[in-house]
Design a protein around this motif. Sequence first.
Motif, PDB file in Angstrom:
ATOM      1  N   TYR A   1      12.243  -0.778  -2.529  1.00  0.00           N
ATOM      2  CA  TYR A   1      11.870  -1.668  -3.632  1.00  0.00           C
ATOM      3  C   TYR A   1      10.361  -1.875  -3.694  1.00  0.00           C
ATOM      4  CZ  TYR A   1      11.439  -5.828  -6.531  1.00  0.00           C
ATOM      5  OH  TYR A   1      11.061  -6.723  -7.501  1.00  0.00           O
ATOM      6  N   GLN A   2       9.750  -2.179  -2.542  1.00  0.00           N
ATOM      7  CA  GLN A   2       8.313  -2.464  -2.505  1.00  0.00           C
ATOM      8  C   GLN A   2       7.471  -1.229  -2.813  1.00  0.00           C
ATOM      9  OE1 GLN A   2       6.854  -5.316  -2.228  1.00  0.00           O
ATOM     10  NE2 GLN A   2       8.371  -6.717  -1.373  1.00  0.00           N
ATOM     11  N   THR A   3       7.983  -0.049  -2.489  1.00  0.00           N
ATOM     12  CA  THR A   3       7.245   1.178  -2.789  1.00  0.00           C
ATOM     13  C   THR A   3       7.256   1.476  -4.280  1.00  0.00           C
ATOM     14  OG1 THR A   3       7.811   2.088  -0.610  1.00  0.00           O
ATOM     15  CG2 THR A   3       7.074   3.643  -2.294  1.00  0.00           C
TER      16      THR A   3
ATOM     17  N   SER B   1       2.440  16.591   3.944  1.00  0.00           N
ATOM     18  CA  SER B   1       1.302  15.718   4.213  1.00  0.00           C
ATOM     19  C   SER B   1       1.570  14.284   3.763  1.00  0.00           C
ATOM     20  CB  SER B   1       0.058  16.256   3.492  1.00  0.00           C
ATOM     21  OG  SER B   1      -1.030  15.361   3.613  1.00  0.00           O
ATOM     22  N   ASN B   2       2.058  14.126   2.541  1.00  0.00           N
ATOM     23  CA  ASN B   2       2.268  12.778   2.017  1.00  0.00           C
ATOM     24  C   ASN B   2       3.459  12.085   2.648  1.00  0.00           C
ATOM     25  OD1 ASN B   2       0.176  13.577   0.231  1.00  0.00           O
ATOM     26  ND2 ASN B   2       0.909  12.097  -1.263  1.00  0.00           N
ATOM     27  N   LEU B   3       4.479  12.854   3.025  1.00  0.00           N
ATOM     28  CA  LEU B   3       5.605  12.274   3.731  1.00  0.00           C
ATOM     29  C   LEU B   3       5.156  11.692   5.066  1.00  0.00           C
ATOM     30  CD1 LEU B   3       8.730  11.898   3.818  1.00  0.00           C
ATOM     31  CD2 LEU B   3       8.809  14.070   5.096  1.00  0.00           C
ATOM     32  N   VAL B   4       4.331  12.440   5.787  1.00  0.00           N
ATOM     33  CA  VAL B   4       3.824  11.961   7.075  1.00  0.00           C
ATOM     34  C   VAL B   4       2.913  10.751   6.871  1.00  0.00           C
ATOM     35  CG1 VAL B   4       2.351  12.557   9.036  1.00  0.00           C
ATOM     36  CG2 VAL B   4       4.064  14.188   8.227  1.00  0.00           C
ATOM     37  N   ALA B   5       2.040  10.803   5.868  1.00  0.00           N
ATOM     38  CA  ALA B   5       1.169   9.660   5.587  1.00  0.00           C
ATOM     39  C   ALA B   5       1.994   8.413   5.281  1.00  0.00           C
ATOM     40  CB  ALA B   5       0.246   9.987   4.406  1.00  0.00           C
ATOM     41  N   PHE B   6       3.052   8.585   4.498  1.00  0.00           N
ATOM     42  CA  PHE B   6       3.940   7.468   4.172  1.00  0.00           C
ATOM     43  C   PHE B   6       4.555   6.887   5.442  1.00  0.00           C
ATOM     44  CE2 PHE B   6       8.129   5.736   3.151  1.00  0.00           C
ATOM     45  CZ  PHE B   6       7.831   4.868   2.114  1.00  0.00           C
TER      46      PHE B   6
ATOM     47  N   ILE C   1       0.819  -1.216   0.000  1.00  0.00           N
ATOM     48  CA  ILE C   1       0.000   0.000   0.000  1.00  0.00           C
ATOM     49  C   ILE C   1       0.849   1.260   0.000  1.00  0.00           C
ATOM     50  CG2 ILE C   1      -0.225   0.431   2.489  1.00  0.00           C
ATOM     51  CD1 ILE C   1      -3.139   0.340  -0.059  1.00  0.00           C
ATOM     52  N   LEU C   2       2.169   1.143   0.194  1.00  0.00           N
ATOM     53  CA  LEU C   2       3.019   2.323   0.357  1.00  0.00           C
ATOM     54  C   LEU C   2       3.080   3.196  -0.899  1.00  0.00           C
ATOM     55  CD1 LEU C   2       6.037   0.826   2.356  1.00  0.00           C
ATOM     56  CD2 LEU C   2       4.118   2.162   3.246  1.00  0.00           C
ATOM     57  N   TRP C   3       2.907   2.596  -2.075  1.00  0.00           N
ATOM     58  CA  TRP C   3       2.995   3.349  -3.321  1.00  0.00           C
ATOM     59  C   TRP C   3       1.973   4.477  -3.396  1.00  0.00           C
ATOM     60  CZ3 TRP C   3      -1.201   3.700  -6.624  1.00  0.00           C
ATOM     61  CH2 TRP C   3      -2.248   2.788  -6.377  1.00  0.00           C
ATOM     62  N   THR C   4       0.869   4.343  -2.674  1.00  0.00           N
ATOM     63  CA  THR C   4      -0.199   5.349  -2.780  1.00  0.00           C
ATOM     64  C   THR C   4       0.268   6.723  -2.327  1.00  0.00           C
ATOM     65  OG1 THR C   4      -1.024   4.686  -0.586  1.00  0.00           O
ATOM     66  CG2 THR C   4      -2.059   3.668  -2.518  1.00  0.00           C
ATOM     67  N   ALA C   5       1.200   6.780  -1.358  1.00  0.00           N
ATOM     68  CA  ALA C   5       1.689   8.079  -0.882  1.00  0.00           C
ATOM     69  C   ALA C   5       2.458   8.812  -1.964  1.00  0.00           C
ATOM     70  CB  ALA C   5       2.564   7.891   0.360  1.00  0.00           C
TER      71      ALA C   5
END
Length: 429
Positions: free
Chosen positions: A180-182, A255-260, A51-55
């Motif tokens: 890698y997974q992101t 915002s996206n850094l924190v969400a990640f 799910i990490l790619w969404t950030a």
Amino acid sequence: MTQSSKPAATSGKKQSLWAKLGPGLISGAADDDPSGIATYSQVGAGFGYAILWTALFTFPLMVGIQTISARIGRVTGQGLAANIRRHYPPWLLYGIVLLLLIANTINIAADIGAMGAALKLLIGGPAHWYAIGFGLLSLGLQIFVPFPRYAPILKTLTFALLAYVATVFVVKVPWSEVAYQTLMPSLSVKSNYLLAVLAVFGTTISPYLFFWQASQEVEDQRAAPGEEPLVEAPEQASAELQRINIDTYVGMGFSNLVAFFIMLTAVVTLHLHGITDIQTSAQAAEALRPLAGDFAFVLFTAGIVGTGLLAVPILAGSAAYGIAEAFRWHIGLGLELLHARGFYTIVIIATVLGVILNFTPVDPVKALFWSAVINGVISVPIMVVMMLMAVRVDIMGRFVIGRWLRIFGWLATVSMAIVVLALFATWLD
């Protein structure tokens, strides 16, 4: 009208980076509210690295759509609801602001409940009484603190999100695997995975952020001496549009850094240890303690309270802006209570109902789910209308958006629509 602390665009003075940050930074930080923390923790615990790619994916989309909302406000001198009222059918306007009020009220309930539960985890005591206290504190700040002093409070509260950056660095993270997974995620078309992606999109690209940032641009412009809507004062455009770009890029990036980092914390401390069912932000914090230690637990929990204090006023305020603009009431946190009674009435109603919902049998998790669904559904028509307004010369004058904003704005709109339609299709099956 009270005066803003922001210097007039025509003053010729150079502003520091911190001075240039305002509506964009606050909007981005408010996106990581307690209910957002719960969502990011849920999907991180449930789906791990997948799910990490969404950030990363949502960052340019957020920048595009939030920049457009800010420009509409600053160029026209009117918020989104006021512009929709002037140029589109009444049924569209009233439907949007009503759903916005419902979704925001549910979000307020979830956030206040999470703040009460988090404070109980930290110091003990009655969570429900804490929820009442947080609701009253939020109302007091919005109603009785003059906006030039209130806006810096909101900016300062954005530092609460640094707790989630710090948390990652006190737990063990396999950074090469994360990278890698992101960048090469394992995707799925299963309904539960699509629901998780929609939850992230709905939390990240939220209607209340559109309304808030546009209206805050209007507030700042009206309160600052010498500033006018850009359609009336095009000589101010260069400095103001540059400020909006910087503010929005930094705000959405933060915002996206924190969400990640919130998702990553849930992945490495919960998912990888077999804990995949997290329902609330407080539950995520509590599950974190035995796996990551007391320090990480305290950081994570304190961050819930700090972000809630930032987000609740924005949720209530954005609903008030939408309703008040729809009915042509006096608007703005820069006005006193007696001069904007309708506006503040909506702020009070949304906040009080949010507190009351915590004392009812309503399941906050289910309510938050339906709030996310409502947000996802109404985001699409709002974004379509925003994109149409942003290219209309009769609305934006010479400041219609350029090619890159059109690309990312429509990409955000289409992406949200695809996720919503895909989810509905899985439900029908």
